[in-house]
Scaffold this active site. Sequence first.
Site, PDB file in Angstrom:
ATOM      1  N   ASP A 102      62.513  19.326  68.925  1.00 29.80           N
ATOM      2  CA  ASP A 102      61.647  19.537  70.080  1.00 29.80           C
ATOM      3  C   ASP A 102      60.757  18.317  70.315  1.00 29.80           C
ATOM      4  OD1 ASP A 102      62.649  22.098  70.357  1.00 29.80           O
ATOM      5  OD2 ASP A 102      61.080  22.990  69.115  1.00 29.80           O
TER       6      ASP A 102
HETATM    7  N1  URA Z   1      63.262  24.463  65.031  1.00 27.69           N
HETATM    8  C1  URA Z   1      62.342  24.401  66.007  1.00 27.69           C
HETATM    9  O1  URA Z   1      61.742  25.396  66.355  1.00 27.69           O
HETATM   10  N2  URA Z   1      62.120  23.206  66.586  1.00 27.69           N
HETATM   11  C2  URA Z   1      62.739  22.077  66.230  1.00 27.69           C
HETATM   12  O2  URA Z   1      62.470  21.030  66.785  1.00 27.69           O
HETATM   13  C3  URA Z   1      63.694  22.159  65.192  1.00 27.69           C
HETATM   14  C4  URA Z   1      63.941  23.368  64.614  1.00 27.69           C
END
Ligand code: URA
Length: 240
Positions: A102
Amino acid sequence: MERLQKLIAESGYCSRRKAEELMKQKKVVVNGKIISELGTKASFSDEIIVEGNLIEYQEKEYYLFYKPRGVVCTTSDDKGRKTVLDYFDDVQKRIYPVGRLDYDTTGLLLLTNDGEFANLMMHPKSKIDKFYVAKVEGIVTGDEVKKIKAGIRIDDKKIYPSRVKLKKIDKQKMTSIVEITIHDGINHEVKRLMEYVGHNVIKLKREAFGFLTLSGLKSGEKRRLTTKEVKQLINMAINK
Ligand code: URA
């Protein structure tokens, strides 16, 4: 001779699945003829044009990158945000991220121009462990940890993290640190697992991907994977 979608993925243009879509959309031309039949075979000595771009064999490159916060994992961003590729200006090959972290997640991200390798690493059947450290709102309890370990349904799929450990609680700030290892690769998986038991994730960092760690790298830095590491990752994935 190999399947056309495999050659396109090998060239680093896009994933095999995306190549299949482009073929169905009649955007692939071989030696002047539109090819939409998925079984069609070709070789790099053919003239292969995808969406107007000539496809050529590329030496494969593999990188381990320490993704900073506030960077997107797409190859371009319509909101003009910084992308992980902004850190690879010195790389000529058309590389792209293996899966996503993310915008606000930091940590270990692989990038490559090897579509087959990327698919293998991302495939849930490969079961490669990804180790995260999450700082969450509130005090996580032992019962909540047990609940996550027992498996949680996300998008009609039961998710079983390989490992969940409550590392630290801060009663003053009302936050907790949780270590969590997953192998499925579902979007926002860690955040959704934690939210399921009532805790918003404040900070998230991927510290390991299989046996690879961020050791020796600072945020925003990268290094090439060694041939041995690439082989080891492939072996791990196919022997699961
Ligand atoms: N899980 C998440 O919630 N976000 C990420 O970026 C990676 C794994």
